[in-house]
Design a protein around this motif. Structure first.
Motif, PDB file in Angstrom:
ATOM      1  N   GLU A  55     -51.686 -17.998  22.842  1.00  0.00           N
ATOM      2  CA  GLU A  55     -52.779 -17.044  23.080  1.00  0.00           C
ATOM      3  C   GLU A  55     -52.485 -16.229  24.344  1.00  0.00           C
ATOM      4  OE1 GLU A  55     -55.740 -16.615  21.351  1.00  0.00           O
ATOM      5  OE2 GLU A  55     -54.816 -17.885  19.817  1.00  0.00           O
ATOM      6  N   LEU A  56     -53.053 -15.027  24.402  1.00  0.00           N
ATOM      7  CA  LEU A  56     -52.826 -14.151  25.563  1.00  0.00           C
ATOM      8  C   LEU A  56     -53.274 -14.825  26.873  1.00  0.00           C
ATOM      9  CD1 LEU A  56     -51.892 -11.486  26.735  1.00  0.00           C
ATOM     10  CD2 LEU A  56     -54.061 -10.458  26.046  1.00  0.00           C
ATOM     11  N   GLN A  57     -54.429 -15.507  26.848  1.00  0.00           N
ATOM     12  CA  GLN A  57     -54.917 -16.159  28.079  1.00  0.00           C
ATOM     13  C   GLN A  57     -53.907 -17.212  28.578  1.00  0.00           C
ATOM     14  OE1 GLN A  57     -58.033 -15.830  30.276  1.00  0.00           O
ATOM     15  NE2 GLN A  57     -56.211 -16.641  31.272  1.00  0.00           N
ATOM     16  N   ASP A  58     -53.345 -18.006  27.661  1.00  0.00           N
ATOM     17  CA  ASP A  58     -52.338 -19.004  28.062  1.00  0.00           C
ATOM     18  C   ASP A  58     -51.091 -18.314  28.603  1.00  0.00           C
ATOM     19  OD1 ASP A  58     -54.014 -21.023  27.204  1.00  0.00           O
ATOM     20  OD2 ASP A  58     -53.228 -20.956  25.155  1.00  0.00           O
TER      21      ASP A  58
ATOM     22  N   LEU B 127     -45.328  -8.878  30.023  1.00  0.00           N
ATOM     23  CA  LEU B 127     -46.547  -8.732  29.220  1.00  0.00           C
ATOM     24  C   LEU B 127     -46.272  -7.817  28.015  1.00  0.00           C
ATOM     25  CD1 LEU B 127     -49.674  -9.269  29.004  1.00  0.00           C
ATOM     26  CD2 LEU B 127     -49.979  -7.084  30.177  1.00  0.00           C
ATOM     27  N   ALA B 128     -45.524  -6.734  28.250  1.00  0.00           N
ATOM     28  CA  ALA B 128     -45.200  -5.800  27.157  1.00  0.00           C
ATOM     29  C   ALA B 128     -44.362  -6.501  26.086  1.00  0.00           C
ATOM     30  CB  ALA B 128     -44.460  -4.579  27.706  1.00  0.00           C
ATOM     31  N   GLU B 129     -43.423  -7.345  26.541  1.00  0.00           N
ATOM     32  CA  GLU B 129     -42.592  -8.093  25.571  1.00  0.00           C
ATOM     33  C   GLU B 129     -43.450  -9.050  24.746  1.00  0.00           C
ATOM     34  OE1 GLU B 129     -39.663 -10.088  27.982  1.00  0.00           O
ATOM     35  OE2 GLU B 129     -38.637  -8.180  28.393  1.00  0.00           O
ATOM     36  N   PHE B 130     -44.379  -9.724  25.426  1.00  0.00           N
ATOM     37  CA  PHE B 130     -45.207 -10.719  24.740  1.00  0.00           C
ATOM     38  C   PHE B 130     -46.163 -10.065  23.741  1.00  0.00           C
ATOM     39  CE2 PHE B 130     -49.167 -13.178  24.401  1.00  0.00           C
ATOM     40  CZ  PHE B 130     -48.667 -14.374  23.897  1.00  0.00           C
ATOM     41  N   THR B 131     -46.792  -8.959  24.167  1.00  0.00           N
ATOM     42  CA  THR B 131     -47.850  -8.353  23.337  1.00  0.00           C
ATOM     43  C   THR B 131     -47.319  -7.344  22.329  1.00  0.00           C
ATOM     44  OG1 THR B 131     -48.133  -6.661  25.036  1.00  0.00           O
ATOM     45  CG2 THR B 131     -49.627  -8.563  25.147  1.00  0.00           C
TER      46      THR B 131
END
Ligand code: DON
Length: 303
Positions: A2-5, A293-297
């Motif tokens: 999840e984004l929060q994690d 963050l860009a890579e993850f999302t």
């Protein structure tokens, strides 16, 4: 994950990597901030705000204020602004005076200092410095829904004592007839605008109007959002804008206080803070965090 994690994980990764860069010391008050700090907040289209690290620690937004001053001026005079300031990346440092002579006093874009001084001059037209500043702070309060946002007067005073380059730029602009108000008035207002203090949560909330999120107050028309995002993508990190677009792929604006406002149009508004800077004057760990963050999302606008 999840984004929060992911954000908690990112906070740990950034703290472990150990390379924080150097805080800006040409504004003495900013030189006193410890570089090894990090916070991030992500405001999402559904109204949720996720955060990690020191997301509630106030910092000096500095050049990020230029985005909101521009939003106010575009709301007031619209396209007329572009007769006084350009829309091209400069390829030079944020405080460079070089191009101003070659281009006869019309700054390349509204985010380099010379261009931002013209925007502040426009903000001052028909208003006192107090009224002009209330307009920018008021815009930020409305955009974020948080009335606690304020100016840190000690930072403004500190910059006024050492801001000789900005004074030079303002006088030079005036010599070309591209400053209507007295240079001292303009730089005084500009220093206070840059000294607005916010934390990541407040900044992420304010950025929703630029990201065009459904939950954002209606303060900017879609066409103005588009224009501001285009300028952030091409000029938001000054001579580091190409590198930032390459690594992150989202419109963003940096400040020498170490703040970074990153926009994922229609999806999210992201505020990151880490006060140590890279050689371009942009947050070193903040840029790394934006890249991860860009890579993850997958939020790069380039797909
Ligand atoms: O005018 C200055 O030098 C500062 N008040 C703002 C510069 C700044 O934040 C550049 N950004 N990275």
């Amino acid at each position: 994950m999840e984004l929060q994690d992911f954000l908690h994980d990112l906070n740990r990764q950034i703290r472990d990597q150990g390379d924080w860069g150097k805080v800006a010391d040409y504004i003495p008050e900013l030189g006193r901030v410890a570089p090894d700090q990090f916070g991030i907040a992500v405001a999402l289209a559904d109204g949720k705000v996720l955060e990690a690290g020191q997301a509630r620690q106030g910092f000096s937004i500095q050049s990020i204020s230029k985005v909101f001053a521009l939003a106010c001026v575009l709301g007031r005079i619209g396209e007329q602004l572009w007769s006084r300031v350009g829309r091209e990346p400069s390829g030079d440092r944020f405080d460079s005076i070089l191009l101003l002579e070659q281009e006869k006093g019309r700054p390349r874009n509204p985010f380099i200092n010379a261009g931002a001084l013209v925007v502040t001059d426009e903000l001052l037209t028909g208003r006192s410095p107090q009224q002009a500043l209330s307009e920018v702070v008021g815009f930020l309060r409305q955009a974020s829904g948080d009335d606690a946002i304020h100016i840190d007067k000690a930072v403004a005073r500190s910059e006024a004592q050492t801001g000789h380059r900005n004074a030079a730029l303002a006088h030079y602009l005036r010599s070309f007839g591209n400053l209507k108000n007295p240079p001292d008035h303009v730089i005084g207002t500009y220093f206070h605008q840059c000294a607005i203090e916010m934390d990541c949560v407040q900044l992420a909330l304010a950025g929703r109007v630029i990201a065009g999120l459904d939950c954002a107050p209606a303060l900017l028309s879609p066409v103005k959002q588009r224009r501001i995002n285009a300028l952030m993508m091409t000029c938001g990190q000054y001579d580091g804008s190409g590198n930032f677009a390459f690594r992150v792929g989202m419109p963003a604006k940096s400040g020498v206080g170490g703040g970074l406002l990153v926009i994922a149009p229609g999806r999210a508004s992201i505020a990151i803070w880490s006060p140590g800077l890279d050689g371009w004057g942009n947050s070193l760990a903040g840029t790394l965090a934006a890249e991860r963050l860009a890579e993850f999302t997958g939020w790069s606008v380039f797909g």
